[in-house]
Design an enzyme around this catalytic site. Structure first.
Site, PDB file in Angstrom:
ATOM      1  N   LEU A  21      45.792  -1.446  78.211  1.00  0.00           N
ATOM      2  CA  LEU A  21      44.539  -1.258  78.931  1.00  0.00           C
ATOM      3  C   LEU A  21      43.891  -2.577  79.302  1.00  0.00           C
ATOM      4  O   LEU A  21      43.401  -2.752  80.425  1.00  0.00           O
ATOM      5  CB  LEU A  21      43.563  -0.442  78.080  1.00  0.00           C
ATOM      6  CG  LEU A  21      43.658   1.075  78.162  1.00  0.00           C
ATOM      7  CD1 LEU A  21      42.763   1.705  77.105  1.00  0.00           C
ATOM      8  CD2 LEU A  21      43.274   1.570  79.545  1.00  0.00           C
ATOM      9  N   ASP A  40      43.443 -12.650  74.099  1.00  0.00           N
ATOM     10  CA  ASP A  40      44.286 -11.809  73.242  1.00  0.00           C
ATOM     11  C   ASP A  40      44.677 -12.632  72.023  1.00  0.00           C
ATOM     12  O   ASP A  40      44.840 -13.852  72.121  1.00  0.00           O
ATOM     13  CB  ASP A  40      45.540 -11.338  73.981  1.00  0.00           C
ATOM     14  CG  ASP A  40      46.129 -10.079  73.362  1.00  0.00           C
ATOM     15  OD1 ASP A  40      45.867  -8.988  73.894  1.00  0.00           O
ATOM     16  OD2 ASP A  40      46.836 -10.191  72.340  1.00  0.00           O
ATOM     17  N   ASP A  77      40.546 -14.683  68.000  1.00  0.00           N
ATOM     18  CA  ASP A  77      40.209 -13.488  67.225  1.00  0.00           C
ATOM     19  C   ASP A  77      38.759 -13.119  67.513  1.00  0.00           C
ATOM     20  O   ASP A  77      37.833 -13.814  67.094  1.00  0.00           O
ATOM     21  CB  ASP A  77      40.409 -13.795  65.740  1.00  0.00           C
ATOM     22  CG  ASP A  77      40.029 -12.642  64.825  1.00  0.00           C
ATOM     23  OD1 ASP A  77      39.693 -11.552  65.330  1.00  0.00           O
ATOM     24  OD2 ASP A  77      40.067 -12.847  63.589  1.00  0.00           O
ATOM     25  N   ASN A 104      37.657  -4.820  74.694  1.00  0.00           N
ATOM     26  CA  ASN A 104      38.774  -3.885  74.622  1.00  0.00           C
ATOM     27  C   ASN A 104      39.617  -4.068  73.372  1.00  0.00           C
ATOM     28  O   ASN A 104      40.297  -3.139  72.953  1.00  0.00           O
ATOM     29  CB  ASN A 104      39.649  -4.054  75.875  1.00  0.00           C
ATOM     30  CG  ASN A 104      40.952  -3.309  75.781  1.00  0.00           C
ATOM     31  OD1 ASN A 104      40.989  -2.095  75.915  1.00  0.00           O
ATOM     32  ND2 ASN A 104      42.042  -4.032  75.537  1.00  0.00           N
ATOM     33  N   TYR A 176      38.776   4.356  62.340  1.00  0.00           N
ATOM     34  CA  TYR A 176      38.738   4.200  63.793  1.00  0.00           C
ATOM     35  C   TYR A 176      37.624   5.033  64.419  1.00  0.00           C
ATOM     36  O   TYR A 176      36.869   4.560  65.273  1.00  0.00           O
ATOM     37  CB  TYR A 176      40.105   4.607  64.357  1.00  0.00           C
ATOM     38  CG  TYR A 176      40.250   4.482  65.846  1.00  0.00           C
ATOM     39  CD1 TYR A 176      40.507   3.248  66.432  1.00  0.00           C
ATOM     40  CD2 TYR A 176      40.150   5.596  66.665  1.00  0.00           C
ATOM     41  CE1 TYR A 176      40.660   3.133  67.812  1.00  0.00           C
ATOM     42  CE2 TYR A 176      40.302   5.493  68.036  1.00  0.00           C
ATOM     43  CZ  TYR A 176      40.552   4.264  68.603  1.00  0.00           C
ATOM     44  OH  TYR A 176      40.695   4.151  69.962  1.00  0.00           O
ATOM     45  N   LYS A 180      34.414   3.596  66.483  1.00  0.00           N
ATOM     46  CA  LYS A 180      34.164   3.976  67.867  1.00  0.00           C
ATOM     47  C   LYS A 180      32.799   4.652  68.029  1.00  0.00           C
ATOM     48  O   LYS A 180      32.147   4.499  69.071  1.00  0.00           O
ATOM     49  CB  LYS A 180      35.287   4.893  68.363  1.00  0.00           C
ATOM     50  CG  LYS A 180      36.623   4.179  68.516  1.00  0.00           C
ATOM     51  CD  LYS A 180      36.521   2.927  69.389  1.00  0.00           C
ATOM     52  CE  LYS A 180      37.874   2.348  69.731  1.00  0.00           C
ATOM     53  NZ  LYS A 180      37.774   1.118  70.551  1.00  0.00           N
ATOM     54  N   THR A 210      49.663   3.486  75.900  1.00  0.00           N
ATOM     55  CA  THR A 210      49.761   2.070  75.559  1.00  0.00           C
ATOM     56  C   THR A 210      50.488   1.930  74.224  1.00  0.00           C
ATOM     57  O   THR A 210      50.867   2.925  73.592  1.00  0.00           O
ATOM     58  CB  THR A 210      48.367   1.423  75.435  1.00  0.00           C
ATOM     59  OG1 THR A 210      47.712   1.948  74.269  1.00  0.00           O
ATOM     60  CG2 THR A 210      47.516   1.699  76.668  1.00  0.00           C
TER      61      THR A 210
END
Length: 319
Positions: A21, A40, A77, A104, A176, A180, A210
């Site tokens: 993504l 990244d 990071d 992201n 997770y 979120k 992904t």
């Protein structure tokens, strides 16, 4: 600035942009004219394991430049406070200002709540929720300082990445799902805080094929050769481009579900039912008389109502 390149002259940061993504989003923003800082950490494992590598970010930046765009790779990071500060400063040094931030970056360490280790909890909360906060904190300070210096609103866009896991529940992803959900709260809070400075803040809940979702969508199989992939990340990135553009100046504090040619706007929670005591204070017996029949009449295991976007992934972890 042309209609085809509404982000010409703008600088954007996209985190976790070396693959999936994030890479699609970085390419989308570059195609709209932005100079993209491709961030990244480059670890090979979707759980954040392995040695950090600059290669994924460099490869995406090279693709952007090969297509005639502008890009700078950044190995860092996002969950490290000082590295996040440096990433925002890199954008300012590169383009004179940061204009767009797309959060992201993330990892997965799935486990049932009764089996989850402290590290599995902490690491996911750290990368997702703290990572979002770190970049937002320094971007917000940058925009606030600019607005105060000029005495007028600035151009600022934040697009955060949440998940339908916060809406539907995700039995094997309590870390997770909690992260979120926290990102949605962070989004709406930041949208209110930065509104007067001209900054918009929104969140997306994407479905895409992904590295992080390969197991989730494995049962669906790959599309036939030549057939469109409804779960391709490229179905998500145009919404990010829109939210980053001048056209979305009036859109803030919103949460979107997006995938395969569909965008749904998620409504904020509303009161589903109200009960008032007939006395001064509720008793347990009175609550039993009111609440037990109410919940008995509702569908079993119903919690929050999810947007009507189809049944794909209902009851599973959605990234």
């Amino acid at each position: 600035m042309s209609a085809q390149q509404p982000l010409a002259g703008r600088t954007a940061v996209v985190t976790g942009a070396g693959r999936g993504l994030g890479a699609a989003e970085a390419l989308e923003l570059a195609g709209l004219g932005a100079h993209v800082i491709v961030n990244d950490y480059g670890q090979p494992g979707r759980d954040g394991s392995g040695e950090a590598s600059a290669a994924p970010a460099e490869e995406v930046a090279a693709r952007i430049r090969a297509a005639g765009g502008r890009a700078t790779a950044h190995l860092g990071d996002v969950a490290d406070f000082e590295q996040a500060r440096g990433l925002v400063q890199l954008a300012v040094d590169t383009g004179g200002a940061l204009d767009v931030l797309v959060n992201n970056a993330g990892i997965l360490r799935d486990r049932m709540v009764f089996s989850m280790s402290e590290d599995e909890w902490d690491s996911v909360i750290r990368v997702h929720l703290k990572g979002h906060f770190n970049l937002i904190r320094f971007a917000a300070a940058h925009w606030r300082d600019r607005a105060k210096a000029t005495g007028r609103p600035v151009y600022g866009r934040i697009v955060n990445t949440s998940s339908e896991a916060f809406l539907l529940g995700s039995a094997g992803q309590p870390n997770y799902a909690a992260a979120k959900a926290g990102i949605v709260a962070l989004t709406t809070s930041t949208a209110e805080a930065l509104r007067k400075y001209g900054v918009t803040v929104n969140a997306i809940c994407p479905r895409a094929r992904t590295r992080m979702t390969e197991e989730l969508f494995a049962g669906l199989g790959s599309p036939e050769p030549g057939a469109p992939d409804k779960l391709a990340p490229e179905h998500v990135s145009p919404l990010v481009g829109y939210l980053a553009s001048p056209a979305a100046a009036g859109v803030s504090g919103q949460v979107f579900v997006v995938h395969g040619g569909m965008v749904a706007v998620v409504e904020r929670p509303r009161i589903a039912a109200r009960f008032d005591t007939a006395k001064d204070v509720f008793t347990a017996d009175e609550l039993d008389e009111l609440l037990t029949p109410y919940f008995a009449a509702r569908p079993p295991n119903e919690t929050f109502a999810a947007p009507e976007v189809g049944e794909l992934g209902r009851g599973t972890g959605l990234v």
